[in-house]
Design a protein around this motif. Structure first.
Motif, short mmCIF file in Angstrom:
data_model
loop_
_atom_site.label_atom_id
_atom_site.label_comp_id
_atom_site.label_asym_id
_atom_site.label_seq_id
_atom_site.Cartn_x
_atom_site.Cartn_y
_atom_site.Cartn_z
N GLU A 26 3.63 35.45 79.86
CA GLU A 26 2.28 35.61 80.66
C GLU A 26 1.52 34.26 80.27
N ARG A 27 1.70 33.78 79.05
CA ARG A 27 0.85 32.32 78.64
C ARG A 27 1.33 31.26 79.62
N ASN A 31 -0.71 29.09 82.63
CA ASN A 31 -0.83 27.59 82.27
C ASN A 31 -1.83 27.49 81.26
N LEU A 32 -1.51 28.32 80.14
CA LEU A 32 -2.26 28.28 78.94
C LEU A 32 -1.44 27.74 77.71
N ALA A 36 -4.91 27.67 73.15
CA ALA A 36 -5.96 28.32 73.80
C ALA A 36 -5.91 29.76 73.51
N VAL A 37 -4.60 30.25 73.37
CA VAL A 37 -4.72 31.75 73.04
C VAL A 37 -4.96 32.10 71.61
N PHE A 38 -4.41 31.19 70.62
CA PHE A 38 -4.47 31.80 69.17
C PHE A 38 -6.12 31.35 68.93
N LEU A 70 -4.98 36.71 77.28
CA LEU A 70 -4.33 36.19 78.63
C LEU A 70 -4.69 36.90 80.07
N GLY A 71 -5.51 37.79 79.80
CA GLY A 71 -6.33 38.52 81.26
C GLY A 71 -5.24 39.14 81.59
#
Length: 79
Positions: A26-27, A31-32, A36-38, A70-71
């Motif tokens: 998903e990430r 394109n993350l 950006a996520v953590f 992640l939306g």
């Protein structure tokens, strides 16, 4: 009476790897970067990497935060 179930330890490891792969997929689809996520969750870099590799045992709250970052819905990560 419960049916015969596979070894809990191996089953849990397999499921954590499967969920970690869904998180990574998903990430990448969005394109993350891991960073950006953590940072959005927030988590440490190493713990987030362990989640994606299936080595960590994240809490439900962490999974919900990751899904939000992640939306996606948490059900998308768990299916």
């Amino acid at each position: 009476m419960l049916p015969d179930l596979p070894d809990d330890h191996e089953w849990l490891r397999r499921e954590r790897r499967r969920i970690g792969k869904r998180i990574r997929d998903e990430r990448v689809d969005r394109n993350l970067t891991q960073e950006a996520v953590f940072l959005a969750v927030p988590l440490t870099r190493s713990f987030y990497q362990e989640i994606e590799s299936g080595q960590a045992n994240p809490t439900l709250d962490m999974l919900l935060r990751i899904a939000r970052a992640l939306g996606v819905s948490i059900s998308d990560l768990l299916r």
